[in-house]
Design a protein around this motif. Structure first.
Motif, short mmCIF file in Angstrom:
data_model
loop_
_atom_site.label_atom_id
_atom_site.label_comp_id
_atom_site.label_asym_id
_atom_site.label_seq_id
_atom_site.Cartn_x
_atom_site.Cartn_y
_atom_site.Cartn_z
N PRO A 180 0.83 -1.21 0.00
CA PRO A 180 0.00 0.00 0.00
C PRO A 180 0.87 1.26 0.00
O PRO A 180 1.96 1.27 0.58
CB PRO A 180 -0.80 -0.13 1.31
CG PRO A 180 -0.78 -1.58 1.63
CD PRO A 180 0.55 -2.08 1.15
N VAL A 181 0.38 2.30 -0.65
CA VAL A 181 1.10 3.58 -0.73
C VAL A 181 1.45 4.09 0.66
O VAL A 181 2.56 4.59 0.90
CB VAL A 181 0.24 4.62 -1.50
CG1 VAL A 181 0.75 6.03 -1.23
CG2 VAL A 181 0.31 4.35 -3.00
N ALA A 182 0.50 3.98 1.60
CA ALA A 182 0.74 4.48 2.96
C ALA A 182 1.93 3.77 3.61
O ALA A 182 2.75 4.39 4.29
CB ALA A 182 -0.52 4.31 3.82
N ASP A 183 2.03 2.43 3.40
CA ASP A 183 3.15 1.68 3.98
C ASP A 183 4.47 2.08 3.32
O ASP A 183 5.50 2.20 3.99
CB ASP A 183 2.92 0.18 3.79
CG ASP A 183 1.77 -0.33 4.65
OD1 ASP A 183 1.26 0.45 5.47
OD2 ASP A 183 1.38 -1.51 4.49
N PHE A 184 4.44 2.29 2.00
CA PHE A 184 5.64 2.69 1.28
C PHE A 184 6.12 4.06 1.75
O PHE A 184 7.31 4.27 2.02
CB PHE A 184 5.37 2.72 -0.23
CG PHE A 184 6.56 3.06 -1.06
CD1 PHE A 184 7.50 2.09 -1.39
CD2 PHE A 184 6.75 4.37 -1.52
CE1 PHE A 184 8.62 2.42 -2.15
CE2 PHE A 184 7.87 4.70 -2.28
CZ PHE A 184 8.80 3.72 -2.59
N ARG A 185 5.16 5.00 1.88
CA ARG A 185 5.50 6.36 2.33
C ARG A 185 6.12 6.32 3.72
O ARG A 185 7.14 6.96 3.99
CB ARG A 185 4.24 7.23 2.33
CG ARG A 185 4.49 8.66 2.75
CD ARG A 185 3.20 9.44 2.93
NE ARG A 185 2.53 9.70 1.67
CZ ARG A 185 1.35 9.21 1.34
NH1 ARG A 185 0.71 8.40 2.19
NH2 ARG A 185 0.79 9.51 0.18
N LYS A 186 5.50 5.53 4.61
CA LYS A 186 5.98 5.45 5.99
C LYS A 186 7.39 4.85 6.05
O LYS A 186 8.25 5.33 6.79
CB LYS A 186 4.99 4.59 6.80
CG LYS A 186 5.29 4.53 8.28
CD LYS A 186 4.21 3.75 9.00
CE LYS A 186 4.48 3.68 10.51
NZ LYS A 186 3.43 2.91 11.21
N ALA A 187 7.64 3.81 5.23
CA ALA A 187 8.94 3.15 5.23
C ALA A 187 10.04 4.10 4.76
O ALA A 187 11.14 4.14 5.33
CB ALA A 187 8.90 1.91 4.35
N VAL A 188 9.75 4.89 3.72
CA VAL A 188 10.75 5.83 3.20
C VAL A 188 11.01 6.93 4.22
O VAL A 188 12.16 7.33 4.44
CB VAL A 188 10.28 6.43 1.85
CG1 VAL A 188 11.26 7.49 1.37
CG2 VAL A 188 10.15 5.34 0.80
N GLN A 189 9.93 7.41 4.88
CA GLN A 189 10.09 8.49 5.86
C GLN A 189 10.90 8.02 7.07
O GLN A 189 11.69 8.78 7.63
CB GLN A 189 8.72 8.99 6.30
CG GLN A 189 8.00 9.82 5.24
CD GLN A 189 6.59 10.20 5.65
OE1 GLN A 189 5.98 9.52 6.47
NE2 GLN A 189 6.06 11.27 5.07
N GLN A 190 10.69 6.77 7.46
CA GLN A 190 11.37 6.27 8.66
C GLN A 190 12.80 5.82 8.37
O GLN A 190 13.58 5.60 9.29
CB GLN A 190 10.56 5.11 9.26
CG GLN A 190 9.24 5.57 9.87
CD GLN A 190 8.42 4.42 10.43
OE1 GLN A 190 8.70 3.26 10.16
NE2 GLN A 190 7.40 4.74 11.21
N SER A 191 13.14 5.67 7.10
CA SER A 191 14.53 5.33 6.75
C SER A 191 15.37 6.61 6.81
O SER A 191 14.85 7.71 7.02
CB SER A 191 14.58 4.74 5.34
OG SER A 191 14.34 5.76 4.38
N SER A 192 16.65 6.46 6.59
CA SER A 192 17.53 7.66 6.60
C SER A 192 17.80 8.15 5.18
O SER A 192 18.77 8.87 4.95
CB SER A 192 18.84 7.31 7.31
OG SER A 192 19.44 6.17 6.72
#
Length: 396
Positions: free
Chosen positions: A360-372
């Motif tokens: 899901p887009v929401a999961d992808f967005r969250k993963a990128v934001q939480q990465s460095s």
């Protein structure tokens, strides 16, 4: 025994109409789409005779001028045919007599799951649908857009929401405002089934926004609400926000092309920021110009709610002397992975817990934001738009 084609041809001869070649060519198809074929009432009669014994799931009869007489023939056919699940009767000049036949159809039929009824129906006609659907929980999707429901129509439609099966309701392009809007929202307040509601182009106004805000305090099933083009002002959005403070289910709120300014935009983002249990993921105010205060507030809010996507018109008054060089967000990710000797495959697989190759887009967005990965919010949104061009909500 005659074949279905022979039955149809003979029926056409009996009623005196020219056969529709498309119908004959597609007798084996589960979906019979006959929109814009100029059937008329008698053409519909010949069709109904042949359809009685056909196994189709979808019947599209939009824009055929079948009138009330044609609706009567369809009613008789559907008493014998139990396979049709999706029916489109839009733009057929059915009028009140046709509405009555359709209501009888909804009362008697046990197979229909969705029906489209954009026909310029009036307030009195709304009562037919309300009465019929109060005892038919099998209809899941109902399209009553492009009708002329006003005050009393809103009352009847509010009662229609007592239906225990309806999940998708389209009431766009009606005249639900003031008393009609308030009456409808009273029904929505206690509804426990509708998940997707389209009320765009109704002129709800601030009085309607107040009633909708009150309904959202108690409704805990609605996921998607479309209030585009409804004459809402900042005051109306403020009233709506009072309800959003108590709501923990609504995910998508569309408010485009209302009379909002940055004040209304700030109120919407503030309600998300200050409501920990909110489920809002998407807010559309795409025609509203905002300021830097809004942009900063949105940045802060997205840190607490990383799944939030707010579409706005741009930052007003900002003139760039020279546009900065655009950095390709995909290249930023690639460089990041190269420096750490990682593969793009590994990065995606780490997000894709189920191994379906889709997240899901929401999961992808969250993963990128939480990465460095050194991407700001705007670059992440640009990346998502490129990876999900059709707005399916999934990144493949």
């Amino acid at each position: 025994e005659m074949s279905l084609a022979e039955v149809y041809m003979q029926a056409c001869r009996l009623v005196g109409v020219v056969p529709v070649s498309y119908f004959i060519r597609n007798l084996d198809s589960p979906a019979m789409m006959l929109t814009h074929h100029g059937l008329g009432p008698l053409g519909c009669k010949a069709l109904a005779i042949a359809l009685t014994d056909m196994h189709i799931t979808t019947l599209g009869l939009g824009d055929n001028h079948i009138q009330a007489e044609g609706a009567k023939y369809l009613l008789e056919m559907l008493r014998a045919n139990f396979t049709v699940q999706h029916l489109d009767l839009s733009n057929n000049h059915l009028k009140s007599a046709g509405a009555e036949y359709v209501a009888k159809m909804l009362l008697d039929n046990i197979s229909l799951r969705s029906i489209k009824l954009s026909n310029g129906f009036t307030d009195d006609d709304a009562k037919y649908f309300s009465d019929a659907l109060s005892t038919n929980p099998r209809i899941k999707e109902l399209d009553l857009s492009h009708n002329e429901f006003c005050g009393r129509g809103g009352e009847h439609l509010g009662q229609l929401l007592n239906n225990e099966g309806l999940e998708v309701l389209d009431l766009s392009w009606n005249h639900l405002r003031m008393k009609g809007a308030v009456a409808f929202c009273a029904g929505l307040k206690v509804n426990i089934m509708v998940k997707y509601l389209d009320l765009s182009w109704n002129g709800f106004g601030n009085e309607g926004a107040l009633a909708m805000g009150e309904a959202l305090k108690f409704n805990n099933t609605l996921l998607h609400l479309n209030l585009n083009n409804n004459r809402l002002t900042n005051e109306g959005v403020s009233m709506l926000c009072r309800g959003l403070e108590f709501n923990d289910t609504l995910r998508v709120l569309l408010l485009a092309y209302n009379s909002l300014t940055v004040e209304g935009a700030l109120a919407l983002v503030n309600v998300v920021k200050n409501t920990p249990k909110t489920a809002l993921e998407e807010i559309n105010i795409c025609n509203v110009l905002v300021n830097q205060n809004f942009v900063h507030l949105l940045e802060v809010t997205c840190q607490e709610h990383p799944g939030l996507d707010v579409q706005y018109g741009g930052v007003g008054g900002f003139i760039a002397k020279k546009p900065p060089k655009r950095v390709d967000p995909m290249k930023v990710i690639q460089d990041y992975l190269d420096q750490r000797k990682l593969r793009l495959w590994d990065f995606f697989r780490n997000i894709d817990k189920d191994g379906t190759m889709r997240v899901p887009v929401a999961d992808f967005r969250k993963a990128v934001q939480q990465s460095s990965i050194p991407l700001d919010r705007y670059q992440i949104e640009e990346l998502i738009q490129r990876l999900d061009r059709d707005r399916t909500g999934m990144v493949d």
